[in-house]
Write a protein that holds these residues in place. Sequence first.
Motif, mmCIF file in Angstrom:
data_model
loop_
_atom_site.group_PDB
_atom_site.id
_atom_site.type_symbol
_atom_site.label_atom_id
_atom_site.label_comp_id
_atom_site.label_asym_id
_atom_site.label_seq_id
_atom_site.Cartn_x
_atom_site.Cartn_y
_atom_site.Cartn_z
ATOM 1 N N THR A 784 16.559 87.840 -3.781
ATOM 2 C CA THR A 784 16.911 88.060 -5.193
ATOM 3 C C THR A 784 16.691 86.802 -6.033
ATOM 4 O O THR A 784 16.838 86.841 -7.248
ATOM 5 N N ARG A 929 30.377 94.264 -1.474
ATOM 6 C CA ARG A 929 29.168 93.786 -2.156
ATOM 7 C C ARG A 929 28.563 92.629 -1.377
ATOM 8 O O ARG A 929 28.850 91.466 -1.623
ATOM 9 N N TRP A 933 23.709 94.797 -1.045
ATOM 10 C CA TRP A 933 24.157 95.339 -2.346
ATOM 11 C C TRP A 933 23.521 94.542 -3.502
ATOM 12 O O TRP A 933 23.024 95.119 -4.466
ATOM 13 N N ARG A 934 23.559 93.218 -3.336
ATOM 14 C CA ARG A 934 23.012 92.373 -4.407
ATOM 15 C C ARG A 934 21.528 92.642 -4.604
ATOM 16 O O ARG A 934 21.040 92.729 -5.730
ATOM 17 N N ASN A 935 20.813 92.816 -3.477
ATOM 18 C CA ASN A 935 19.370 93.062 -3.588
ATOM 19 C C ASN A 935 19.098 94.413 -4.246
ATOM 20 O O ASN A 935 18.241 94.516 -5.140
ATOM 21 N N CYS A 938 19.851 94.130 -7.982
ATOM 22 C CA CYS A 938 18.849 93.347 -8.739
ATOM 23 C C CYS A 938 17.540 94.110 -8.885
ATOM 24 O O CYS A 938 16.943 94.156 -9.970
ATOM 25 N N LEU A 1022 31.379 92.559 -12.660
ATOM 26 C CA LEU A 1022 30.954 91.291 -12.055
ATOM 27 C C LEU A 1022 31.845 90.130 -12.489
ATOM 28 O O LEU A 1022 32.030 89.178 -11.739
ATOM 29 N N ASN A 1029 27.893 84.519 -4.720
ATOM 30 C CA ASN A 1029 26.708 85.287 -4.313
ATOM 31 C C ASN A 1029 26.311 86.348 -5.335
ATOM 32 O O ASN A 1029 25.406 87.134 -5.099
ATOM 33 N N THR A 1030 27.014 86.380 -6.458
ATOM 34 C CA THR A 1030 26.600 87.338 -7.496
ATOM 35 C C THR A 1030 25.816 86.652 -8.611
ATOM 36 O O THR A 1030 25.478 87.294 -9.611
ATOM 37 N N ASP A 1032 22.730 85.662 -8.864
ATOM 38 C CA ASP A 1032 21.428 86.297 -9.126
ATOM 39 C C ASP A 1032 21.612 87.623 -9.858
ATOM 40 O O ASP A 1032 20.841 87.958 -10.774
ATOM 41 N N ALA A 1033 22.636 88.354 -9.456
ATOM 42 C CA ALA A 1033 22.902 89.643 -10.114
ATOM 43 C C ALA A 1033 23.296 89.424 -11.573
ATOM 44 O O ALA A 1033 22.865 90.153 -12.468
#
Length: 1983
Positions: A784, A929, A933-935, A938, A1022, A1029-1030, A1032-1033
């Motif tokens: 991501t 998450r 999940w993050r990928n 995104c 968010l 780790n969020t 990037d999101a």
Amino acid sequence: MTIIPDMSGLALDDPGMCQIEIPDDINYATDQYTQKLKLYAKSIPYAIESNARMQDMLDFILLRITQCIEAKDFEPGLVQWDSMVTYWTMLKYPIPKEKRIRLAKLYFHVATTPGMPTQVMAICADGLSNLTRSKKKLSVDDMRLPWKPIYNILRKDLFLTRRQFEYSQLSWCMGYIADLSRRFFHPAAIEEMLSTFLPGINGTNLDSVLSSQYYLLTFLPLTHPQSYLPMLCRLWESINSYMYDERMLQFLSRLAEMHVDPTISDPARIYEIPDDEKSEDEGRPKWKWDNDAGETWTGLYKDVGIFTEHEWHHIMCKCLASMEIRLNDAGSLTTGPTADTSSGFEIGRLPKANWRIPSLAKLIVYSMTLDGVPAPASTAPTPLYTPMPSGVSTPQSGGAVGDYLTVPLHKWGRPKMYLGGSKALDSLARLIASTEHFFHPANSGSWTSDLTAFVKYIVYEFNKRWHEEQLPDCKTPEARRLTRVMKRELVKCLRTVVLLAIFSQDGSTVSNVQSALKSMSCMEPDLVFQPVLERAIPSLEALVETQRTLSVIKALSSIVPAIVSRDVYYPGARHLITILQLLVPGIDLNDPTKTLCTTAFLSEVSQYIMFGDVTSSEGPEADGVEFAPHLNGQITLGDGIDDTMELQLPNDMEDALLRDSTAGFASWVANFIRRVIQLLENLPEEGVDGSAGGTTEVEVVDAVTGACSQICVHLSDSLFDLVLNMIFDYASTNVRSNAVRAIHQLVECVANAHPAKTLAKFLPFCVENIRTEIEHGASSVRTTSSSLPLPSDATLHWNLAILRGCVYNDGSVLLKYKGELLSLFTLLRDKTFSKRGFTWSGKLLSSALITLTHTYPIENKFVNPEQWNDEDFQRNHHLHWGKLFEPGEVKITWHIPSTEEIDFALQLFRELVEPAMNRLDLLLETSSRDAIWRNDFCRHLSFVREAFTGIPTIFKEIISPDIAQSMLTTSDIINEIPEMIASVESLASGFCLTDPQDARYKYIAGLRRRFGEFLHAASVSLQKQGEENTVDAVQMLISSIRTYMLEYGDSKDRYYVNCEQYNSEINVARQYSGQKVWPRAVFVRRARFYHSSRLYWNSIERARGPLENSLLDDVVEWSMWHYPSVRQSSQSLLESLTSVYDGLRLRALPVLYKALQPGTDDDRMKGALWTLNISSFGRFAISEPTLASEILLQLLECHHNEKPSIQNCVSTVTDNCLNYFSEPCYLIYDVKTPALDEALLALKACLSFNKSEDSITLRAREKRIQRVRLMNDEHGRTTQAVLEIANDTETHWRYAIVAVRILRTLLRRDVPTSPSHLRLFLEKACDSDPTMRHYAQRGVMKALRYIKLRSYCQHPEALVLTSPTNPLRCNIPIEVSHSATAEILANFSTRVPVKSSEILDLNSIYCDTLHEGWLAWSGTLTAYKPPHKSKGSFEWESSSAEALSCLREVTVDANFWKKLSGHFAEENHENVVVQDHISCVKSIFQILGEEPWGLLKPKLEMLLADEEKNMQRAAAELLAGVLNGSKHWPQEAQDRIWRWFTPYIKKTLGQSMKTETVPIWTSFVEYMFHHKDPRRLQPLVEHIVEQFNNMDYNGPSSLESIKVLALFRAFYTELEWKFTPWADSALERFWREVHSEHDDVRSHVAEMLAFCNGIKWQPKPSSPDVETFVRECREFPTDVDLMGICGTYHTDRVLELVEKLKVWREQRLPGVIAHQSTYDRVGIVICRWLLQSVQSTDAVSAFDYILPLMPELFRFTEVHDNEELARRANLLLVRMCGVAPPQSMISHLLSAIFSAIQKAPSWKVRLKALPILQVLYFRQLPLISESEVNDILDVLCQCLDDEVVEVREMVGTTLSGILRLSPRRTVVTLKDRFVKLAGKVQLPHRESPVYNAAIRQRHAAIIGICALIDSFPYTIEKWMPGLLTTVMLEHTHDPIPISTTIHRCASNFRKTHQDTWHEDSRRFTDDQLAALSTLLTGSSYYA
């Protein structure tokens, strides 16, 4: 309801596609401006609104403007409605003339209303500029404006008092408005302007000169200058100032340009123009005119244009000086800039004059006319005169060599002839010839840029004027127009220097040369084309050196019009293919600069031609053409012809050769594409962000693909197929991870040219490869964040890039591949997991959607599509190369989204985007998450975001009434009625869906809303999660919010990008100014820009409903998040959002302030502070008076967080905010504005009013009154709150200082100062912190100054202008005579009698400033009455009584003065008094009078008794404050102070003054006498003068003398002109010390000599009144010294010196004690004095003193035992050459130098005098007549016979420089003489007694021959080959120094001719070349 017609049924090639319905009132209009609008309407593919509708809109905007002004709602009302006018004008609808006039007048009167906020003034000034920019739309016949309102404001604001430290841009703004308005000042006002401005000129004060000059040259109407122009030129000749020159040149250039039209200044026009705009204080004095009113007016023409010969020579002198060429002459050009150092900083507050180089060019070009005898057409590249037949009699033999050489030179007599018959052109040619040497790269320097810029502007202006004179409406008389001969001679004149400078390594120089070459190639292509080609082709073939290759490529780019345009230069095109083939190696990644130059050339060429082989389509008729042998660039030279000309062929032969050459296009195109592919292969590996290499590589790829795109567009079908196949072969057989971005751009090039073919070729291949790659795991690794792509993904990325390039143009072509694309997008959405994979997939979708739904031109060929497709054109396209179009001839093919395309776009959303959004909804509901999940989040969000990015114009946003109402109530514009908040009505701009009832509209609008709701939900979710780790999101989410909020309207071609690109294309394509025909690409770009401006109109105001508000809140929160990268992204987004969403700032500020409270997380607080630092927030909050309090208090309370990084942040934000925090002042609402009211009524009269509008005006006025009340209340609250913080002992000292700064700004002139406010400043003035004291003292000064202003400004306007009516000030009528001036000056040295009588005369007044009377009197003298004996003259206003009580309470206290004096006496780095300290004390004593004196006196006595430096400085500051403050006290009180101080004067300024305290007391004296009548300080005057007179200046030590002289210098320099009555006696006393034993004393003597000469300079009109002076300047001949500039004051002393120096020279001491001689001492004094004089404003007067002393000055230069004297004398002589002397003095100067050269017994004097002659000749060339040039040559030729070798060689150097500018026949005659002499002299045996004489004679001849050769460094004259290869060669082996001279000359010849040897060698025969080789190298190949 939709405005645009239904276009769904139109096919792309439908000929009816562009038949758009144009409203009748535009289509059938006859006025030219509506016709222009019609052309715009025809250029876009949808119907625009009718003119009637848009005029209604304009009327509504103007109605609101009138209501704002009537309600005095200037801010914010007028400001925003003015912006609506700006937006409205973007749409190109015409403003009716009457409305234009009335609106312009209204803007003018708003901008010139005293007290108007500066922002409003600036906005109205810009509005006035926009309305009056076109001279065709408005002239003085249409509108008049008054000048006095501007002048009244400017005069008051320009110069500051010593207590004024806050100043605005008001002076600049007024100057700007004056410059805009001067076109509309009535010429009848000239006399009054002169009567107002001229009396203010005082030559002894440079500020008065420069400010008065500014008024004259900014206000005087440019028409009818016949009365004042001679006067301006007289003034100019007498003043030495660089700034003065610059403004004068700008003014004269404008005059010259205007007056090519003779009618412009017809005196009859003055009476024809209505004189209806006079301000109340404006008059119309009537002067006597001597001209015969009955004469027929023929124009303002004189000897050269509108100038006399005398004026023209002076202008050309300034022109030569402007080039700033630094000779090896110790800075002879620095005299003007040095003189300017005496001007104050206030002059810099005015608008700067334009750069002098363009002004000079315009001045020269517009002075060109057929006004002299034409010289025969020149044949030299830099012509001056044409060689005449050699028929001059040979002199008699015998006599000296010098006599032999000079006999014929002065015997010629012939009528003066001018190049092209134009005196101005001839002067230009002389100027260019004189500077030719400095164009060569070997001699380049800072001047080269100026020289080449001058050439650029010369040809630019000439081209502009030439084309103006071809127009049918040109008003220049036929007889005075430019001629073809002039044009040709101009190009010849400039050609050589331009071709020299093209090889420069300086970027600006080359840019200038390119521009010049372009203009010249359009003017006379046959003179420019071939020389450039001859330099280019060998350089490109040999690729010798990089720099040379770059230079020739740039030169070729300059002459593109001559290469490709058949109209510009018919034969040029046949060379194109040769050039193109040679340029293929220019595409070189290893040489980015060369690549950029090459691609620039290719881009420009390719927009004018079609690449296609016409030989393949030749019919049988081509068989009959006989081909002449290809000449391949050969040239022919006639005998003696120096033009480089190509042999002209008939047009049909040229066409045949060109047709033949087009066969080479195929191989060239193939080679070019191979080269491009090779470049792509060699790119560095791509980085994390996807770019290959750094910015340079990106730039190169962009440039190469840009050129490639242009070429592909213009390829024939067969060549396009070739290129497509080559690119496909490469792309299908290679995968280069380093060229992914580049292959995308390359495929885009072919897709842009032919989208259908490109898609058919690439799409199946790419789709198959993508599927295969994904099946085999490409893009399966989840990422991501940006990272280097995996090698296994390279093929996927490669094919994605290619496919994205394919979908670049024409959405209809994509419909054929709907299924494949839909299937592919689905696969990519579901199967690309890496960031690069899903990002590129999204971009592919976005590109496809933009291509489907956007409106854009789909082709950009150089001719219209129907012509391009015509078979005849395909066969003969070469005949149309370079075609230019009228605007109405261009037909543009647009892509208009069809129903099928819109449906396909919506299908993509249904089948691709909706499922992705469903998946996102599910993801948001998931609680766990992890990375997966993050990928998923995104990549799906990226896909959805890119989809919405691709549809900015798919539907038109409709703002519902509810939302509109909500927006009004929550607007950033506060305290304003809703009707006054501006909004725009949406207009047609090519949106696909415009009907909200349409199902498609509902679907996409609903889906977009769902997207927004998801973004808000995701933000909330968010923010709660908050894990690292969020990040990037979150970044993806912020990007998505940016898309949702901002991607609307024109996202593909942003308005400003389009504007820039359009202007760039115009600049590249422009061949001359005022051009009306352009390449078709320019009109396509213009149409795109117009479409973009309509889209921009619709995106000015965006709907801001509850959802948008939520998202705005989310972004504000993200801008304070705990990760810096997220904060930065969010803050950047916030800044963009503020320009679109009104209300955001008010919504965000409370949240940001809350984050500054104690207990807030550090990161959050930092985020809030940096967000406030964005100008959109901080500047907004601090500038709005009702919001300023909150932000100031919030920042002041940030001291709770002691973390250093936070405090640094607070400091930065505070400083930036305070820069925008200004003093509140609402006096504007009380100022009476009769002129503005009248202008308002005039505008209202042409608008239709509804009765309901009156109530709006009334409500607006009430709201404004309420707003002002609120602002005043808020000001009081802010002041009180900040006072509490400042007084709080717990406040950190940094914050306390900020609080004091804020409180200082909060002091207002329109409201009485509160006691607590003043008390704080008084207490803090005694603070221990020096910074705190600094701000507090300034607060005291400001507060007390405002009390004074409020007390004595009689009305609001006076208070606004800070123009108090001092009760002691009076205006005394003056008898206008020289005797009155003398009497006033004489009175300064006498005591003023105090008269009780009310009758005032010159003996009973004080005159503190005296500028009037030097040049002329206005009739009155502003002076001051003596104060009353015992009563105070001032009564302070009652409303300030409390503040005054506070002032007494604090300052009438011994403790206050103890503390203050203690701080003043602290050690600091100051060696002089501190002005702020003095001004603070002065302010207190001015207000309170004697009250504090008794408390200060003991402390002051203690300080005076202490001799320590800091104590003395404190005493001086306190004393100066008291004495200045007592200026208007009752006389008895003043006397008491002076009686106390007088005993101290002798001690303090005498015995006890130490060396270290001298600067302190000197600065004290300067402060005391500044702008002060010396009679006010009589005891001080008497002491200083007595000390000066009684001092023994030859005592054992100079220290005592220097103390006295330092004080005396401070005294006279501050008095300036007022020192006149002491000047004679002071100089008499000084004169006795001219040979003082002490060098310091002698230095003061020199200064006094220069100073007295300056103050004694005064003009000599018969009467010192303006009318007489102006008339006599016009009538008196130039040799009458009307300006009194001739130096006469020191004449007797100079003559005395001349006699005494002879005696002193004989008495001079020898050796090391020589410097003690009287001769040396006086010599240094003379040099110092005269050097100071030539570096002063009155420098011209120095020549009268220099001339008699010249022989002695030359003797000074050769003294070998006093280096200082020799250096100073040489410096003086050189600097003297930089000042333009009176023309009558030139011959005397030359005679003096001749005398030194010929008669000086020392050869060293002769050696020093020769360079002085060179410098003088070069600097003053325009002033030196031809007969004087001959005299110079006579003298030099005689000196060739000098016995000293060094002198002879220096003569040779001087001779070559002068011959360069001499008549050609002089050169030919001298050549004959030198050759004969060289042949006549036979060298006897070395032992012979006549051997040395013979050597000398031959050496003289050889030096003369070498000088002739050196004088033509870059050309080969007809006689030169013979001279080099016979005479020179014959004497190569002669004895030294002959052989040395020849070898040096040969070496110079080789160096200067090596660049052009390919041309120059043709002047020699083969035998001569062999002989020349021997001469140059000493050997020959042929030997």
